[in-house]
Every structure is written in structure tokens, then in C-alpha cells.
Motif scaffolding. Structure first.
Motif, PDB file in Angstrom:
ATOM      1  N   VAL A   1       0.862  -1.178   0.000  1.00 51.22           N
ATOM      2  CA  VAL A   1       0.000   0.000   0.000  1.00 51.22           C
ATOM      3  C   VAL A   1       0.900   1.231   0.000  1.00 51.22           C
ATOM      4  N   ARG A   2       0.689   2.103  -0.968  1.00 49.05           N
ATOM      5  CA  ARG A   2       1.432   3.365  -1.035  1.00 49.05           C
ATOM      6  C   ARG A   2       0.472   4.497  -0.681  1.00 49.05           C
ATOM      7  N   MET A   3       0.841   5.271   0.349  1.00 46.86           N
ATOM      8  CA  MET A   3      -0.044   6.292   0.901  1.00 46.86           C
ATOM      9  C   MET A   3       0.656   7.639   0.943  1.00 46.86           C
ATOM     10  N   VAL A   4      -0.080   8.683   0.597  1.00 45.30           N
ATOM     11  CA  VAL A   4       0.452  10.035   0.571  1.00 45.30           C
ATOM     12  C   VAL A   4      -0.111  10.814   1.754  1.00 45.30           C
ATOM     13  N   VAL A   5       0.769  11.473   2.513  1.00 47.66           N
ATOM     14  CA  VAL A   5       0.322  12.319   3.616  1.00 47.66           C
ATOM     15  C   VAL A   5       0.968  13.697   3.456  1.00 47.66           C
ATOM     16  N   HIS A   6       0.328  14.692   4.031  1.00 48.48           N
ATOM     17  CA  HIS A   6       0.764  16.088   3.924  1.00 48.48           C
ATOM     18  C   HIS A   6       1.013  16.604   5.336  1.00 48.48           C
TER      19      HIS A   6
ATOM     20  N   THR B   1      -5.822  10.262  -3.086  1.00 45.25           N
ATOM     21  CA  THR B   1      -5.632   9.014  -3.807  1.00 45.25           C
ATOM     22  C   THR B   1      -4.492   8.226  -3.182  1.00 45.25           C
ATOM     23  N   ASN B   2      -4.751   6.960  -2.875  1.00 48.13           N
ATOM     24  CA  ASN B   2      -3.726   6.055  -2.379  1.00 48.13           C
ATOM     25  C   ASN B   2      -3.691   4.828  -3.280  1.00 48.13           C
TER      26      ASN B   2
ATOM     27  N   TRP C   1      -6.309   5.571   4.300  1.00 51.86           N
ATOM     28  CA  TRP C   1      -4.980   5.317   4.838  1.00 51.86           C
ATOM     29  C   TRP C   1      -5.068   4.027   5.637  1.00 51.86           C
ATOM     30  N   PHE C   2      -4.280   3.008   5.259  1.00 55.28           N
ATOM     31  CA  PHE C   2      -4.351   1.683   5.873  1.00 55.28           C
ATOM     32  C   PHE C   2      -3.268   1.542   6.944  1.00 55.28           C
ATOM     33  N   PHE C   3      -3.672   1.203   8.151  1.00 55.22           N
ATOM     34  CA  PHE C   3      -2.758   0.934   9.273  1.00 55.22           C
ATOM     35  C   PHE C   3      -1.850   2.124   9.581  1.00 55.22           C
ATOM     36  N   LEU C   4      -2.175   3.301   9.127  1.00 53.41           N
ATOM     37  CA  LEU C   4      -1.335   4.481   9.324  1.00 53.41           C
ATOM     38  C   LEU C   4      -2.062   5.483  10.202  1.00 53.41           C
TER      39      LEU C   4
END
Length: 433
Positions: free
Chosen positions: A68-73, A176-177, A201-204
Motif C-alpha cells: 500500500v502506497r499512501m500520501v500524507v501532507h 488518492t492512495n 490510509w491503511f494501518f497508518l
């Protein structure tokens, strides 16, 4: 909080989820106790409230040999950072095979999923590159040796080599993830990520940064108004994001607090997420447990929280038909517990929603309840301060409705302009600044 005829506002994630040479990667390394870090502090920069997976679909089935690729700001930056993963709502231990973090490659057409490999770092946990999250537990990475700027996008990729069971996740990311098969933690591009939901957002659950000084963080404890429903996807236009922008513009130094958005779309003060609501709304796990039950995990556990903004209750009005007395009692209890922890406690008035949803979602009786709650909030001196969001968003000609210029179209959630108006309406003095 979502339109019963258009449940995609809250339920889109649930519906959707039913259905080269690797770069050399630097290690995060174990915790450093060197002199260069002795005078620094950890501060919260980004966070998300998490819930258990829904009753069906991917979040219930879980992940298996998938990345899983996740983007955070982030909000505020620091010399180093650490990542917090959560298996709080899992039904079993979850194996993290490998996890990496990088800055995005903004030079490519798909800068959401593509990473700058020169910034790629492997997360470690006690020096190991893999770890197990116990059932119900959190997993914190070692400090990552990569400076992070204010309002910096980070791209986190986690490989889960074995079945996870139902996930712990945040369902309304407005971001978008990406999900793909096998270990893609070092992939420079996003071609292998074949599932690309505008959610989740998975497990984050958090990013902390290491700073020379910190005035702490502001926790926004809300529902879909703060979670960003109605705002532009991938634009970070939720009002807590815009408040962080404003704070950084006003005080672009170490005196700027982080802003942690611990809001959950559809969350209620007095009811559980799966409970159905008015107009045939079915309810989902991703709406979370009742707000009082979220305090320990979503507020008090945050790194160096100093101020809490509570903006919850409108879903108890329209979904559940609660009385003003029931809503006020829970708001008073949240305020009492927040202040008992020595935190600054701010309340916010409930915003208009006439025109939202099917018949029975808005009624004159429910509007009277909303007005009664707001009258109490405006007249109470129990909170340390009040944010009158109702006054900001309402149409002066029809106070039970959103101002058309601020309406995202569903008559309950503000658009980007409305979110900016909310952020601008927060008096910085109430944040202790």
C-alpha cells in the motif's frame, strides 16, 4: 456525515473497496542519542483517526502479499521524523514485511505515486526492517534521518506479506492512495499499483517530527466537516489543512504548532458507526465509535497536544434525532475530560444543513435542536473559547442553509471556499498564539 441519496460522500470508499532495478535504500537506523539531538523535542505533524474495516469488501478481507502506497501532507517540519502504524482494530497480529518512506517525484506526470528515489528510506523498528503489530497495538518506527519541511508531502509504502485480516484504517482520506501485488516498497513509479481509490490510509495513524522547540499541536476532533468531505481530492483543502497553512504563514518558525486532524466522517457523539440513520442511511464501521469513546486514542494519545477543537454533533441531529439535551451533555463531558488533562478546550457551533438528503433528514424540529445546541454553546463559559462556524457558513437570508458560495453541492459540506472561511475564522489567540 453524507447525503443519504448520495452515500458516496461517506460510503464511496466502502463501495469501491468491495469490489526496473530497485534503488539503494538508506536505513532509518535505531534511535540516536547523540548530542545533536539532545535538545530537540518530538511534535505531532500529521495524524488520522482510525477505525475497524467495514463489514464487507477489501477493508474486511484485508491485504495479503500486497503493498500500500499512501500520501500524507505534514503540517510542521523537523530534522527527523517517525511513523506511527496502528493495528488498534485488527483481529489478529499483522506482519509488516518492509516499509519505506520518500518524498514524491514532482517532475513526473503521476507525482502522487512516483517517488524521488534519492530520498527513499527504509523504516526500521528497533533496528529491524520488518516487525509485527500485535493485535490492538500500535507500532512506532525508529527516527528517520530525512529532514521534513513544513507542508511536506511524504509517500509511505508498506508491504504486508501475509494475510492481515480486517484492516485498521481511515476511510475518507480525500487523497488518492495505491495498492499493488507483492513488495513494491522500492518501486520508483506507480505502475504496479493497480488499485487506486480516492480514499483510505491503511494501518497508518501518525507522523511525528523532531524539532528544536515546539508549542505543541492543535487537535481537531470532528466529523466530516473537518474530515474534508466536499473539498477537492488531492488538494489538502480541508479546513484544518488551511488552518495549518495560515499558522505557517503567520509564524513560519519553530513557534508554529502542528495541526492534527482527528476527524471521522459520519462520527456521532452518542452512537456507533454501524448504527443506521435517517433517510435510510445504513451506517458503516468507518464512521467510528461514539466520540467520547475516541478521546483516549484520538486525542489524549497525540504527541504533545496542547489545544483541542471539538466540532461534533450535527450527525446526532440529522442521523439519530437526538435531543439538544443529549448532545449538550456529551459536549460538556468531552470538554470536562479535555480540560482535566490540562489541555485548552475550544468548542464550535453546529453548521446548517437544510436541503441535505431525503425527506426526514432535515426537519423544522431538527433545526430547532441545532439552534438550541448553538444557543447553549454561545452562552456557555465552560469551554475556553468558541468558534462560531454556524455564523461563518450560514446564508444570512436563510440561516438554516449553507451560503451558496460555500456549498459543495450536498447542502451540508463546505467546498474549498467554505473550508477557507472556516480556517480564517479561527482566532489565533484562542490557540495560545
Amino acid at each position: 456525515m453524507s447525503t443519504p441519496k448520495r452515500w458516496h460522500v461517506v460510503a464511496s470508499a466502502a463501495a469501491l473497496l468491495v469490489a526496473g532495478t530497485p534503488a539503494m535504500v538508506a536505513s532509518a537506523g535505531p534511535s540516536d542519542t547523540g548530542a545533536s539531538h539532545r535538545r530537540t523535542v518530538w511534535a505531532g505533524s500529521w495524524a488520522a483517526a482510525v477505525t475497524r474495516g467495514n463489514a464487507t469488501g477489501l477493508t474486511n478481507n484485508g491485504l495479503n502479499d500486497q503493498s500500500v502506497r499512501m500520501v500524507v501532507h505534514t503540517t510542521v517540519g523537523g530534522e527527523r521524523f517517525r511513523v506511527r502504524l496502528s493495528n488498534s482494530y485488527g483481529e489478529q497480529a499483522v506482519r509488516v514485511g518492509r516499509a519505506t518512506v520518500a518524498k514524491p517525484n514532482t517532475a513526473t506526470p503521476d507525482d502522487l505515486s512516483d517517488i524521488d528515489t534519492s530520498t527513499l528510506r527504509t523504516l526500521t523498528f528497533g533496528g529491524a526492517t520488518s516487525a509485527t503489530m500485535n493485535r490492538g497495538a500500535e507500532l512506532v518506527s525508529d527516527p528517520v534521518a530525512l529532514p521534513v519541511g513544513d507542508q511536506q508531502d511524504l509517500v509511505l509504502t508498506v508491504h504486508f506479506p501475509t494475510p492481515t485480516g480486517p484492516v485498521t484504517f481511515h476511510g475518507q482520506s480525500r487523497q488518492t492512495n495505491f495498492i499493488g501485488a507483492t513488495d513494491l516498497t522500492s518501486a520508483a513509479g506507480g505502475a504496479g499499483f493497480t488499485i487506486r481509490p480516492n480514499c483510505c490510509w491503511f494501518f497508518l495513524s501518525g507522523i511525528d517530527v523532531q524539532r528544536r522547540h515546539s508549542p505543541g499541536s492543535v487537535v481537531v476532533f470532528g466529523d466530516s466537516i473537518a474530515d474534508g468531505n466536499g473539498s477537492t481530492v488531492n488538494a489538502n483543502k480541508r479546513w484544518p489543512d488551511l488552518l495549518a497553512d495560515r499558522l505557517i504563514d503567520a509564524r513560519p518558525d519553530v513557534r508554529t504548532p502542528g495541526v492534527l486532524n482527528l476527524s471521522l466522517a459520519g462520527n456521532r457523539l452518542n452512537h456507533e458507526g454501524p448504527e443506521p440513520g435517517a433517510g435510510g442511511f445504513p451506517g458503516y464501521h468507518e464512521l467510528g465509535p461514539n466520540a467520547l469513546a475516541r478521546l483516549d486514542e484520538d486525542v489524549f494519545a497525540q504527541t504533545d497536544a496542547r489545544t483541542v477543537i471539538t466540532h461534533v454533533g450535527i450527525n446526532d441531529v440529522w442521523m439519530s434525532g437526538d435531543s439538544a439535551e443529549q448532545i449538550i451533555a456529551s459536549l460538556r463531558q468531552i470538554n470536562q475530560q479535555v480540560k482535566a488533562r490540562g489541555l485548552r478546550s475550544l468548542g464550535a457551533t453546529l453548521t446548517p444543513y437544510e436541503g441535505h438528503g431525503n425527506p426526514g433528514v432535515w426537519t423544522p424540529e431538527k433545526e430547532a435542536t441545532r439552534q438550541a445546541v448553538n444557543t447553549w454553546l454561545r452562552g456557555s463559559d465552560e469551554f475556553d473559547g468558541l468558534l462560531d462556524f454556524d455564523r461563518v457558513l450560514r446564508d444570512p437570508a436563510q440561516p438554516s442553509r449553507l451560503l451558496p458560495a460555500y456549498d459543495s453541492g450536498d447542502h451540508i459540506h463546505p467546498n474549498d471556499a467554505g473550508n477557507q472561511a472556516l480556517a480564517n475564522a479561527v482566532p489565533l489567540r484562542l490557540l495560545g498564539l
